[in-house]
Scaffold this motif. Structure first.
Motif, short mmCIF file in Angstrom:
data_model
loop_
_atom_site.label_atom_id
_atom_site.label_comp_id
_atom_site.label_asym_id
_atom_site.label_seq_id
_atom_site.Cartn_x
_atom_site.Cartn_y
_atom_site.Cartn_z
N ILE A 60 77.57 -42.39 50.93
CA ILE A 60 76.50 -43.06 51.58
C ILE A 60 75.69 -42.06 52.05
O ILE A 60 76.10 -40.61 52.67
N GLN A 61 74.15 -42.09 51.78
CA GLN A 61 73.39 -40.96 51.97
C GLN A 61 72.48 -41.38 53.37
O GLN A 61 72.04 -42.67 53.10
N ILE A 62 72.60 -40.63 54.39
CA ILE A 62 71.67 -40.98 55.58
C ILE A 62 70.52 -39.95 55.72
O ILE A 62 70.81 -38.71 55.60
N THR A 63 69.41 -40.50 55.72
CA THR A 63 68.16 -39.64 55.94
C THR A 63 67.64 -39.74 57.24
O THR A 63 67.15 -40.81 57.84
N ILE A 64 67.45 -38.75 57.87
CA ILE A 64 67.02 -38.53 59.18
C ILE A 64 65.48 -38.23 59.23
O ILE A 64 65.17 -36.91 58.79
N TRP A 65 64.45 -38.81 59.75
CA TRP A 65 62.93 -38.55 59.28
C TRP A 65 62.29 -38.22 60.53
O TRP A 65 62.50 -38.70 61.69
N GLY A 66 61.47 -37.14 60.32
CA GLY A 66 60.56 -36.87 61.33
C GLY A 66 59.07 -36.84 60.88
O GLY A 66 58.84 -36.83 59.60
N ARG A 67 58.06 -37.05 61.68
CA ARG A 67 56.71 -37.41 61.19
C ARG A 67 55.88 -36.05 60.69
O ARG A 67 55.02 -35.87 59.90
N SER A 68 56.37 -34.81 61.12
CA SER A 68 55.49 -33.77 61.13
C SER A 68 56.16 -32.19 60.97
O SER A 68 57.45 -32.33 61.07
N ALA A 69 55.57 -31.16 60.36
CA ALA A 69 56.22 -30.12 60.53
C ALA A 69 56.91 -29.59 62.00
O ALA A 69 57.95 -29.08 62.01
N ALA A 116 46.09 -34.73 50.03
CA ALA A 116 45.55 -33.77 50.91
C ALA A 116 46.28 -32.66 50.78
O ALA A 116 46.01 -31.55 51.62
N ASN A 117 47.39 -32.41 50.11
CA ASN A 117 48.51 -31.28 50.00
C ASN A 117 48.61 -30.86 51.17
O ASN A 117 48.74 -29.59 51.55
N ILE A 118 49.01 -31.87 52.40
CA ILE A 118 49.61 -31.18 53.55
C ILE A 118 51.00 -31.72 53.89
O ILE A 118 51.28 -32.77 53.35
N LEU A 119 51.65 -31.30 54.88
CA LEU A 119 53.03 -31.76 54.86
C LEU A 119 52.91 -33.16 55.81
O LEU A 119 52.38 -33.10 56.81
N GLN A 120 53.53 -34.06 55.12
CA GLN A 120 53.54 -35.34 55.93
C GLN A 120 54.93 -35.73 56.72
O GLN A 120 54.68 -36.19 57.68
N SER A 121 55.94 -35.19 56.28
CA SER A 121 57.14 -35.50 57.05
C SER A 121 58.30 -34.47 56.60
O SER A 121 58.26 -33.98 55.71
N ARG A 122 59.27 -34.44 57.42
CA ARG A 122 60.55 -33.68 57.30
C ARG A 122 61.33 -34.35 57.32
O ARG A 122 61.56 -35.52 58.20
N ALA A 123 62.61 -34.29 56.73
CA ALA A 123 63.87 -34.85 56.57
C ALA A 123 64.98 -34.08 56.49
O ALA A 123 64.95 -32.77 55.96
N VAL A 124 66.29 -34.62 56.89
CA VAL A 124 67.50 -34.15 56.51
C VAL A 124 68.26 -35.10 56.03
O VAL A 124 68.42 -36.29 56.66
N GLN A 125 68.95 -34.91 54.78
CA GLN A 125 69.87 -35.90 54.12
C GLN A 125 71.25 -35.46 54.47
O GLN A 125 71.59 -34.02 54.25
N VAL A 126 72.06 -36.34 54.79
CA VAL A 126 73.31 -36.34 55.01
C VAL A 126 74.20 -37.07 54.21
O VAL A 126 74.04 -38.12 54.38
N ASP A 127 75.09 -36.42 53.30
CA ASP A 127 75.90 -37.26 52.62
C ASP A 127 77.38 -37.35 53.18
O ASP A 127 77.92 -36.34 53.65
N ALA A 128 77.84 -38.77 53.29
CA ALA A 128 79.13 -39.16 53.77
C ALA A 128 79.92 -39.81 52.95
O ALA A 128 79.39 -40.46 52.22
N THR A 129 81.27 -39.55 52.70
CA THR A 129 82.08 -40.52 52.20
C THR A 129 83.03 -41.26 53.26
O THR A 129 83.41 -40.51 54.32
N ILE A 130 83.13 -42.64 53.27
CA ILE A 130 83.73 -43.43 54.26
C ILE A 130 84.59 -44.11 53.12
O ILE A 130 84.55 -44.77 52.06
N LEU A 131 85.88 -43.88 53.80
CA LEU A 131 87.22 -44.68 53.28
C LEU A 131 87.60 -45.89 54.22
O LEU A 131 87.71 -45.56 55.41
N TYR A 132 87.43 -47.02 53.81
CA TYR A 132 87.56 -48.12 54.45
C TYR A 132 88.42 -49.34 53.82
O TYR A 132 88.49 -49.45 52.49
#
Length: 133
Positions: A60-69, A116-132
């Motif tokens: 699963i990929q989880i992306t954490i989003w923020g609005r600006s630089a 507008a060629n401006i930064l809209q948002s920043r994010a970090v993507q985290v990949d995890a393996t879940i065994l269930y």
């Protein structure tokens, strides 16, 4: 219960994250930040010498989003909290028995507005393996 719904319930219960702002795949157009998105990358059934076992390995990929630089450090801090909650976790998510959550990687993301060629948002993507099961 799916592994995705279990993950959402688990993360939504953590009061220092994003509350209920956890969305499948794409952020809504009008969304409060910070927010999380998630997507199932793969779900692989496990096998042993006798055939299929009752385990599944989901990536699963989880992306954490923020609005600006300016939100970059906040997003990185929030990503560290998400990783802290998930890394090495075992227990239950509803009817699912989680054997283990293993972090696979992390990547920073920038979204730039093409008009507008401006930064809209920043994010970090985290990949995890879940065994269930």
């Amino acid at each position: 219960m799916t592994v995705e719904s279990g993950l959402v319930a688990f993360l939504a219960a953590k009061t220092d994250l994003v509350s209920a702002r956890i969305y499948p795949q794409i952020l809504p157009e009008t969304c409060t930040f910070p927010a999380l998105t998630y997507q199932l990358i793969s779900a692989i059934p496990d096998y042993d010498l006798t055939g299929p076992s009752d385990l599944t390995q989901a990536r699963i990929q989880i992306t954490i989003w923020g609005r600006s630089a300016a939100a970059y450090l906040d997003v990185k801090t929030l990503a560290a909290k998400v990783k802290g909650y998930l890394s090495g976790y075992s227990g239950t998510w509803g009817s699912l028995e989680i054997q283990g959550v293993f972090l696979e990687g992390e990547m920073d993301v920038m979204v730039i507005s093409p008009e507008a060629n401006i930064l809209q948002s920043r994010a970090v993507q985290v990949d995890a393996t879940i065994l269930y099961r």
